[in-house]
Design a protein around this motif. Structure first.
Motif, PDB file in Angstrom:
ATOM      1  N   MET A  54      -5.537   8.755   4.008  1.00  0.00           N
ATOM      2  CA  MET A  54      -4.320   8.986   4.772  1.00  0.00           C
ATOM      3  C   MET A  54      -3.451   7.731   4.820  1.00  0.00           C
ATOM      4  SD  MET A  54      -4.006  10.302   8.727  1.00  0.00           S
ATOM      5  CE  MET A  54      -4.946   8.865   9.322  1.00  0.00           C
ATOM      6  N   MET A  55      -4.087   6.580   5.026  1.00  0.00           N
ATOM      7  CA  MET A  55      -3.331   5.331   5.100  1.00  0.00           C
ATOM      8  C   MET A  55      -2.637   5.023   3.788  1.00  0.00           C
ATOM      9  SD  MET A  55      -6.175   3.062   7.171  1.00  0.00           S
ATOM     10  CE  MET A  55      -5.386   1.497   6.759  1.00  0.00           C
ATOM     11  N   TYR A  56      -3.349   5.202   2.669  1.00  0.00           N
ATOM     12  CA  TYR A  56      -2.750   4.852   1.383  1.00  0.00           C
ATOM     13  C   TYR A  56      -1.652   5.835   1.002  1.00  0.00           C
ATOM     14  CZ  TYR A  56      -2.236   3.182  -3.360  1.00  0.00           C
ATOM     15  OH  TYR A  56      -1.711   2.660  -4.512  1.00  0.00           O
ATOM     16  N   GLU A  57      -1.861   7.105   1.288  1.00  0.00           N
ATOM     17  CA  GLU A  57      -0.819   8.090   0.985  1.00  0.00           C
ATOM     18  C   GLU A  57       0.448   7.791   1.778  1.00  0.00           C
ATOM     19  OE1 GLU A  57      -3.231  12.103  -0.379  1.00  0.00           O
ATOM     20  OE2 GLU A  57      -2.626  11.901   1.719  1.00  0.00           O
ATOM     21  N   ASN A  58       0.302   7.418   3.039  1.00  0.00           N
ATOM     22  CA  ASN A  58       1.460   7.088   3.866  1.00  0.00           C
ATOM     23  C   ASN A  58       2.172   5.834   3.371  1.00  0.00           C
ATOM     24  OD1 ASN A  58       1.001   9.282   5.528  1.00  0.00           O
ATOM     25  ND2 ASN A  58      -0.146   8.120   7.059  1.00  0.00           N
ATOM     26  N   ALA A  59       1.395   4.877   2.869  1.00  0.00           N
ATOM     27  CA  ALA A  59       1.985   3.613   2.419  1.00  0.00           C
ATOM     28  C   ALA A  59       2.623   3.720   1.037  1.00  0.00           C
ATOM     29  CB  ALA A  59       0.917   2.524   2.407  1.00  0.00           C
ATOM     30  N   SER A  60       2.069   4.592   0.182  1.00  0.00           N
ATOM     31  CA  SER A  60       2.496   4.620  -1.222  1.00  0.00           C
ATOM     32  C   SER A  60       3.250   5.872  -1.640  1.00  0.00           C
ATOM     33  CB  SER A  60       1.272   4.485  -2.131  1.00  0.00           C
ATOM     34  OG  SER A  60       0.439   5.633  -2.016  1.00  0.00           O
ATOM     35  N   ASN A 257      -3.164  -0.513  -8.285  1.00  0.00           N
ATOM     36  CA  ASN A 257      -2.479  -0.653  -6.998  1.00  0.00           C
ATOM     37  C   ASN A 257      -3.437  -0.401  -5.842  1.00  0.00           C
ATOM     38  OD1 ASN A 257       0.080  -1.277  -7.999  1.00  0.00           O
ATOM     39  ND2 ASN A 257       0.693   0.870  -8.160  1.00  0.00           N
ATOM     40  N   PHE A 258      -4.252   0.638  -5.962  1.00  0.00           N
ATOM     41  CA  PHE A 258      -5.201   0.966  -4.892  1.00  0.00           C
ATOM     42  C   PHE A 258      -6.237  -0.133  -4.750  1.00  0.00           C
ATOM     43  CE2 PHE A 258      -8.977   2.818  -3.021  1.00  0.00           C
ATOM     44  CZ  PHE A 258      -8.472   3.600  -1.992  1.00  0.00           C
ATOM     45  N   THR A 259      -6.718  -0.671  -5.872  1.00  0.00           N
ATOM     46  CA  THR A 259      -7.698  -1.754  -5.818  1.00  0.00           C
ATOM     47  C   THR A 259      -7.134  -2.952  -5.074  1.00  0.00           C
ATOM     48  OG1 THR A 259      -8.751  -1.054  -7.872  1.00  0.00           O
ATOM     49  CG2 THR A 259      -9.100  -3.329  -7.204  1.00  0.00           C
ATOM     50  N   ASN A 260      -5.896  -3.308  -5.378  1.00  0.00           N
ATOM     51  CA  ASN A 260      -5.271  -4.427  -4.669  1.00  0.00           C
ATOM     52  C   ASN A 260      -5.093  -4.113  -3.185  1.00  0.00           C
ATOM     53  OD1 ASN A 260      -5.093  -6.074  -6.919  1.00  0.00           O
ATOM     54  ND2 ASN A 260      -3.045  -5.343  -7.479  1.00  0.00           N
ATOM     55  N   TRP A 261      -4.828  -2.851  -2.880  1.00  0.00           N
ATOM     56  CA  TRP A 261      -4.639  -2.450  -1.482  1.00  0.00           C
ATOM     57  C   TRP A 261      -5.949  -2.484  -0.704  1.00  0.00           C
ATOM     58  CZ3 TRP A 261      -6.516   1.887   1.202  1.00  0.00           C
ATOM     59  CH2 TRP A 261      -5.949   2.102   2.459  1.00  0.00           C
ATOM     60  N   ILE A 262      -7.025  -1.971  -1.289  1.00  0.00           N
ATOM     61  CA  ILE A 262      -8.292  -1.905  -0.558  1.00  0.00           C
ATOM     62  C   ILE A 262      -8.935  -3.284  -0.408  1.00  0.00           C
ATOM     63  CG2 ILE A 262      -9.951  -1.531  -2.456  1.00  0.00           C
ATOM     64  CD1 ILE A 262     -11.216   0.673  -0.696  1.00  0.00           C
ATOM     65  N   THR A 263      -8.535  -4.239  -1.259  1.00  0.00           N
ATOM     66  CA  THR A 263      -9.060  -5.608  -1.144  1.00  0.00           C
ATOM     67  C   THR A 263      -8.095  -6.523  -0.387  1.00  0.00           C
ATOM     68  OG1 THR A 263      -8.169  -6.141  -3.341  1.00  0.00           O
ATOM     69  CG2 THR A 263     -10.479  -5.470  -3.222  1.00  0.00           C
TER      70      THR A 263
END
Length: 309
Positions: A54-60, A257-263
């Protein structure tokens, strides 16, 4: 055969080749608005992945599509090109995936611990043993048909199942020859961690679980932690993108992009706080440099990946 007799044959060959070209579909290009992730069930069963999705979908603005499987199944799904990245927790299987050329840009982002849980009565008497001593004691008691001694395994080629096999090996047993099919004391569910804990609870049996899923299910269980310490109980989680040069058509840009976001520090802070309010402790501990680069983790957790390659 006269030169003229070749003319029909050439025509037939052209038609056949054209038909073959039509029959083989072109590799579909990645959908830039969709990110497909195969993830270990422990991340999913705890509810963490729902929050991160949910957080990543809202951000991206990207549609995140998650498939929850054991680590081995997730890596096989990635090999087929059915996902763009994996979130997994079996260093040996991860390294094999990378060595085969399927995985790139690996980044570890968190860890927790495995536990050996079982009935409070502890009929095998394993409390506070090392993991290897506990497994050996359960095996001896189980194969001697000691009343009340059962072990429930995931048996699904997951990261947890892989770790279980490693502990059996360290304890001196060949898993396929000594453990599987060794008697009614040992049961494989072929299911995720939540379902395996449920079965173990029904049988009042021992099992190996990650602490996150155990805490998430603890209120539904009569099982208690019996073995909580030992090098074999470290449980590291990693993000790995699928290599587009090996599997064309994956959304490598969004995987990166997701990898950079989760780290990122903000996401790691969220992961570190997840579960504290409900369980009184975090279900996962975020990894930071330089700790992640040193034993026992030995991974990269902070260096960004190129989001456009």
């Amino acid at each position: 055969m006269t030169p003229r007799s070749w003319v029909p044959l050439v025509g037939i060959m052209v038609v056949l080749l054209a038909a073959c070209a039509v029959a083989v579909p072109a590799q579909e290009a990645a959908n830039p608005g969709v990110l497909r992730i195969a993830t270990t069930t422990s991340l999913y069963d705890t509810g963490l992945l729902d929050q991160l999705e949910m957080m990543y979908e809202n951000a991206s603005g990207v549609d995140v599509q998650i498939t929850a499987q054991g680590t081995g199944q997730s890596l096989d799904t990635a090999r087929r090109g059915d996902v763009d990245m994996v979130l997994v927790h079996s260093p040996a299987l991860e390294q094999q995936f990378i060595d085969e050329g399927y995985g790139i840009n690996q980044r570890c982002f968190a860890y927790n611990n495995f536990l050996i849980v079982g009935p409070e009565a502890d009929p095998a008497g394993i409390k506070n043993m090392t993991p290897e001593e506990a497994f050996k004691t359960i095996y001896i008691a189980g194969t001697k048909n000691t009343p009340g001694v059962f072990f429930v395994s995931r048996g699904d080629d997951s990261g947890t199942h892989n770790r279980e096999q490693q502990i059996w090996k360290t304890a001196g047993y060949n898993y396929t020859e000594d453990i599987q099919d060794s008697g009614a004391w040992y049961l494989e569910t072929g299911s995720g961690m939540g379902e395996t804990l449920t079965v173990a609870n029904q049988k009042n049996a021992y099992t190996l679980s990650d602490i996150g899923t155990f805490l998430a299910f603890e209120k539904q269980l009569n099982l208690v932690p019996l073995v909580t310490e030992g090098d074999q109980l470290l449980n590291r989680y990693s993000a790995i993108a699928v290599n587009p040069e090996k599997v064309p058509g994956v959304n490598i840009n969004e995987a990166n992009n997701f990898t950079n976001w989760i780290t990122s520090n903000d996401t790691k802070e969220f992961i570190g706080n997840f579960g504290v309010e409900e369980f009184g402790q975090p279900l996962f501990v975020p990894l930071y440099a330089p700790e992640c680069t040193e034993p026992p983790f030995n991974c990269t957790c902070a260096e960004p990946v190129n989001a456009t390659a």
